[in-house]
Design a protein around this motif. Structure first.
Motif, PDB file in Angstrom:
ATOM      1  N   LEU A 164      12.390  10.501   2.296  1.00 22.82           N
ATOM      2  CA  LEU A 164      11.038   9.886   1.610  1.00 22.82           C
ATOM      3  C   LEU A 164      10.246   9.245   2.860  1.00 22.82           C
ATOM      4  O   LEU A 164      10.619   9.046   4.152  1.00 22.82           O
ATOM      5  N   TYR A 165       8.725   9.044   2.521  1.00 18.99           N
ATOM      6  CA  TYR A 165       7.994   8.707   3.432  1.00 18.99           C
ATOM      7  C   TYR A 165       8.449   7.312   4.105  1.00 18.99           C
ATOM      8  O   TYR A 165       9.054   6.556   3.367  1.00 18.99           O
ATOM      9  N   TRP A 166       8.171   7.160   5.333  1.00 16.13           N
ATOM     10  CA  TRP A 166       8.457   5.921   6.092  1.00 16.13           C
ATOM     11  C   TRP A 166       8.124   4.797   5.385  1.00 16.13           C
ATOM     12  O   TRP A 166       6.991   4.800   4.974  1.00 16.13           O
ATOM     13  N   ASN A 167       8.811   3.804   5.216  1.00  9.19           N
ATOM     14  CA  ASN A 167       8.713   2.459   4.364  1.00  9.19           C
ATOM     15  C   ASN A 167       8.293   2.902   2.952  1.00  9.19           C
ATOM     16  O   ASN A 167       7.561   2.423   2.487  1.00  9.19           O
ATOM     17  N   MET A 184      13.080  24.466   1.952  1.00  5.03           N
ATOM     18  CA  MET A 184      13.845  24.532   0.727  1.00  5.03           C
ATOM     19  C   MET A 184      14.654  23.350   0.739  1.00  5.03           C
ATOM     20  O   MET A 184      15.170  22.770   1.737  1.00  5.03           O
ATOM     21  N   GLY A 185      14.774  22.197  -0.520  1.00 10.35           N
ATOM     22  CA  GLY A 185      15.435  21.296  -0.288  1.00 10.35           C
ATOM     23  C   GLY A 185      14.645  20.201  -1.346  1.00 10.35           C
ATOM     24  O   GLY A 185      13.898  20.394  -1.852  1.00 10.35           O
ATOM     25  N   GLU A 186      15.474  18.846  -1.389  1.00 11.49           N
ATOM     26  CA  GLU A 186      14.674  17.889  -2.256  1.00 11.49           C
ATOM     27  C   GLU A 186      14.058  17.032  -1.306  1.00 11.49           C
ATOM     28  O   GLU A 186      14.207  16.796   0.018  1.00 11.49           O
ATOM     29  N   TYR A 187      12.902  16.639  -1.715  1.00 15.13           N
ATOM     30  CA  TYR A 187      11.923  15.807  -1.252  1.00 15.13           C
ATOM     31  C   TYR A 187      11.760  14.462  -2.139  1.00 15.13           C
ATOM     32  O   TYR A 187      11.720  14.616  -3.226  1.00 15.13           O
ATOM     33  N   TYR A 188      11.442  13.281  -1.338  1.00 11.97           N
ATOM     34  CA  TYR A 188      11.032  12.000  -2.274  1.00 11.97           C
ATOM     35  C   TYR A 188       9.921  11.625  -1.827  1.00 11.97           C
ATOM     36  O   TYR A 188       9.590  11.209  -0.899  1.00 11.97           O
ATOM     37  N   VAL A 189       9.283  11.430  -3.056  1.00 11.92           N
ATOM     38  CA  VAL A 189       7.770  10.988  -2.812  1.00 11.92           C
ATOM     39  C   VAL A 189       7.459   9.533  -3.606  1.00 11.92           C
ATOM     40  O   VAL A 189       8.052   9.265  -4.494  1.00 11.92           O
ATOM     41  N   SER A 190       6.912   8.590  -2.492  1.00 11.75           N
ATOM     42  CA  SER A 190       6.830   7.071  -2.980  1.00 11.75           C
ATOM     43  C   SER A 190       5.520   7.188  -4.038  1.00 11.75           C
ATOM     44  O   SER A 190       4.201   7.572  -3.518  1.00 11.75           O
ATOM     45  N   ALA A 191       5.512   6.138  -5.196  1.00 12.29           N
ATOM     46  CA  ALA A 191       4.308   6.158  -5.782  1.00 12.29           C
ATOM     47  C   ALA A 191       4.336   4.729  -6.318  1.00 12.29           C
ATOM     48  O   ALA A 191       5.266   3.924  -6.191  1.00 12.29           O
ATOM     49  N   ALA A 192       3.069   4.366  -6.608  1.00  7.21           N
ATOM     50  CA  ALA A 192       2.882   2.972  -7.029  1.00  7.21           C
ATOM     51  C   ALA A 192       3.713   2.557  -8.287  1.00  7.21           C
ATOM     52  O   ALA A 192       3.971   3.611  -9.204  1.00  7.21           O
ATOM     53  N   PRO A 193       4.103   1.491  -8.618  1.00  7.66           N
ATOM     54  CA  PRO A 193       5.035   1.159  -9.853  1.00  7.66           C
ATOM     55  C   PRO A 193       4.081   0.752 -10.886  1.00  7.66           C
ATOM     56  O   PRO A 193       4.214  -0.308 -11.671  1.00  7.66           O
ATOM     57  N   VAL A 194       3.167   1.818 -11.269  1.00  9.86           N
ATOM     58  CA  VAL A 194       2.282   1.450 -12.583  1.00  9.86           C
ATOM     59  C   VAL A 194       2.547   2.519 -13.372  1.00  9.86           C
ATOM     60  O   VAL A 194       2.877   3.716 -13.120  1.00  9.86           O
ATOM     61  N   ALA A 195       2.670   2.334 -14.703  1.00  8.89           N
ATOM     62  CA  ALA A 195       2.672   2.995 -15.600  1.00  8.89           C
ATOM     63  C   ALA A 195       1.715   4.123 -15.933  1.00  8.89           C
ATOM     64  O   ALA A 195       0.650   3.789 -15.982  1.00  8.89           O
ATOM     65  N   ALA A 196       1.796   5.227 -15.705  1.00 10.38           N
ATOM     66  CA  ALA A 196       0.919   6.392 -15.694  1.00 10.38           C
ATOM     67  C   ALA A 196       0.751   7.023 -17.146  1.00 10.38           C
ATOM     68  O   ALA A 196       1.908   7.340 -17.458  1.00 10.38           O
ATOM     69  N   SER A 197      -0.239   6.855 -18.042  1.00  8.64           N
ATOM     70  CA  SER A 197      -0.259   7.480 -19.061  1.00  8.64           C
ATOM     71  C   SER A 197      -0.510   8.921 -19.068  1.00  8.64           C
ATOM     72  O   SER A 197      -1.291   9.272 -17.948  1.00  8.64           O
ATOM     73  N   GLY A 198      -0.222   9.813 -19.924  1.00  9.28           N
ATOM     74  CA  GLY A 198      -0.445  11.344 -19.887  1.00  9.28           C
ATOM     75  C   GLY A 198       0.514  11.825 -18.957  1.00  9.28           C
ATOM     76  O   GLY A 198       1.574  11.154 -18.581  1.00  9.28           O
ATOM     77  N   LYS A 199       0.434  12.995 -18.621  1.00  8.56           N
ATOM     78  CA  LYS A 199       1.558  13.782 -17.896  1.00  8.56           C
ATOM     79  C   LYS A 199       1.145  13.648 -16.394  1.00  8.56           C
ATOM     80  O   LYS A 199      -0.312  13.346 -15.911  1.00  8.56           O
ATOM     81  N   VAL A 200       2.170  13.657 -15.379  1.00  8.14           N
ATOM     82  CA  VAL A 200       1.986  13.649 -14.173  1.00  8.14           C
ATOM     83  C   VAL A 200       2.115  15.193 -13.791  1.00  8.14           C
ATOM     84  O   VAL A 200       3.122  15.889 -14.038  1.00  8.14           O
ATOM     85  N   ASN A 201       1.102  15.641 -13.058  1.00  9.67           N
ATOM     86  CA  ASN A 201       1.020  17.071 -12.652  1.00  9.67           C
ATOM     87  C   ASN A 201       1.638  17.240 -11.285  1.00  9.67           C
ATOM     88  O   ASN A 201       1.696  16.441 -10.383  1.00  9.67           O
ATOM     89  N   ARG A 220       0.878  -1.127   0.115  1.00  9.38           N
ATOM     90  CA  ARG A 220       0.060  -0.154  -0.225  1.00  9.38           C
ATOM     91  C   ARG A 220       1.086   1.210   0.139  1.00  9.38           C
ATOM     92  O   ARG A 220       1.871   1.245   0.777  1.00  9.38           O
ATOM     93  N   ILE A 221       0.345   2.215  -0.883  1.00 11.38           N
ATOM     94  CA  ILE A 221       1.178   3.647  -1.024  1.00 11.38           C
ATOM     95  C   ILE A 221       0.151   4.511  -0.495  1.00 11.38           C
ATOM     96  O   ILE A 221      -0.966   4.596  -1.079  1.00 11.38           O
ATOM     97  N   PRO A 222       0.322   5.236   0.615  1.00 12.08           N
ATOM     98  CA  PRO A 222      -0.624   6.118   1.186  1.00 12.08           C
ATOM     99  C   PRO A 222      -0.768   7.321   0.101  1.00 12.08           C
ATOM    100  O   PRO A 222       0.178   7.645  -0.557  1.00 12.08           O
ATOM    101  N   ASP A 223      -2.018   7.821   0.035  1.00 13.42           N
ATOM    102  CA  ASP A 223      -2.264   8.894  -0.735  1.00 13.42           C
ATOM    103  C   ASP A 223      -1.866  10.224  -0.228  1.00 13.42           C
ATOM    104  O   ASP A 223      -2.127  11.223  -0.670  1.00 13.42           O
ATOM    105  N   GLU A 224      -1.635  10.231   1.109  1.00 10.86           N
ATOM    106  CA  GLU A 224      -1.121  11.458   1.594  1.00 10.86           C
ATOM    107  C   GLU A 224       0.137  11.282   2.639  1.00 10.86           C
ATOM    108  O   GLU A 224       0.322   9.948   3.280  1.00 10.86           O
ATOM    109  N   GLN A 225       1.217  11.719   1.987  1.00  8.37           N
ATOM    110  CA  GLN A 225       2.910  11.491   2.940  1.00  8.37           C
ATOM    111  C   GLN A 225       3.436  12.639   3.393  1.00  8.37           C
ATOM    112  O   GLN A 225       3.214  13.894   2.859  1.00  8.37           O
ATOM    113  N   ARG A 226       3.750  12.486   4.427  1.00  4.68           N
ATOM    114  CA  ARG A 226       4.353  13.933   5.306  1.00  4.68           C
ATOM    115  C   ARG A 226       5.784  13.519   5.152  1.00  4.68           C
ATOM    116  O   ARG A 226       6.439  12.491   5.706  1.00  4.68           O
ATOM    117  N   ILE A 227       6.835  14.407   4.697  1.00 11.10           N
ATOM    118  CA  ILE A 227       7.982  14.146   4.349  1.00 11.10           C
ATOM    119  C   ILE A 227       9.068  15.130   4.871  1.00 11.10           C
ATOM    120  O   ILE A 227       8.658  16.424   4.590  1.00 11.10           O
TER     121      ILE A 227
END
Length: 167
Positions: A59-62, A150-167, A47-54
Motif C-alpha cells: 500500500l501507499y507508504w504511510n 497483475m496482482g493485488e494492490y491496496y489503496v488508502s482512503a479517508a475514513p469518511v462514509a461515501a454515499s453513492g457508489k465508489v467507481n 492527509r491522504i494523497p489524491d495520487e498514490q504510486r503502489i
C-alpha cells in the motif's frame, strides 16, 4: 524507529498517552475537542494523497496510519485511521486506476477525533471532518512503470462514509 519511541524532550507524566504509527510528517496529535456537541479526548490531523504510486502486494507508504491510547504501563491498542481498498488487477495493460465517489471525500486533509468512552484504553468513538477534501484518488504503478503488474494492490482512503457508489 523499529517500533520504539525516542525523544530528547521530557515526556509529561500522565494517566493517558496517545500515539500514531508509523510516523509521518502528515499526521499530528492535539488534545481535547468538541464535535457536534460530543467531547473527544484527542484529535489526529492527517492527509491522504489524491495520487498514490503502489507496488503489487503493498500500500501507499504511510497509507495505514493507526492511532492508540495507553496507560502509564505503555501498552497501546491501535485502531486504523484510514480506510483501505483492495484492488485485484487481472490484466497486464492497466496504466492507471481512478477511484471516485459521487458524494464523499476519499483524499485530502482530514481531522479524526477519538475517545475512549469506557476508559479501557481502546478508542471506541470517532468523528471525522474532511478539510480540503478530494472525491477521487488516482493510483499509478510504482517506480515509473508504464503499467501495473497483475496482482493485488491496496489503496488508502479517508475514513469518511461515501454515499453513492465508489467507481
Amino acid at each position: 524507529e523499529n517500533g520504539l519511541m525516542t525523544s530528547s524532550d521530557a515526556i509529561e507524566d500522565s494517566d493517558r498517552y496517545y500515539a500514531f504509527y508509523p510516523y509521518t510528517k502528515d499526521c499530528s496529535i492535539s488534545r481535547g475537542s468538541t464535535v457536534d456537541g460530543v467531547q473527544y479526548e484527542v484529535k489526529f490531523d492527517a492527509r491522504i494523497p489524491d495520487e498514490q504510486r503502489i507496488a503489487p502486494g503493498q500500500l501507499y507508504w504511510n497509507g495505514n496510519i493507526c492511532a492508540g491510547v495507553a496507560s502509564k504501563e505503555g501498552v497501546y491498542t491501535f485502531r486504523n485511521l484510514y480506510s483501505l481498498f483492495k484492488i485485484d488487477i487481472q490484466i497486464a495493460s492497466a496504466a492507471k486506476i481512478i477511484l471516485s465517489t459521487e458524494n464523499g471525500s476519499l483524499a485530502g486533509r482530514f481531522s479524526c477525533y477519538a475517545a475512549d468512552s469506557d476508559n479501557d484504553y481502546v478508542f471506541d468513538s470517532f468523528a471525522v471532518k474532511p478539510e480540503m477534501a478530494c472525491s477521487s484518488i488516482t493510483v499509478l504503478p510504482q517506480d515509473g512503470s508504464r503499467t501495473f503488474q497483475m496482482g493485488e494492490y491496496y489503496v488508502s482512503a479517508a475514513p469518511v462514509a461515501a454515499s453513492g457508489k465508489v467507481n
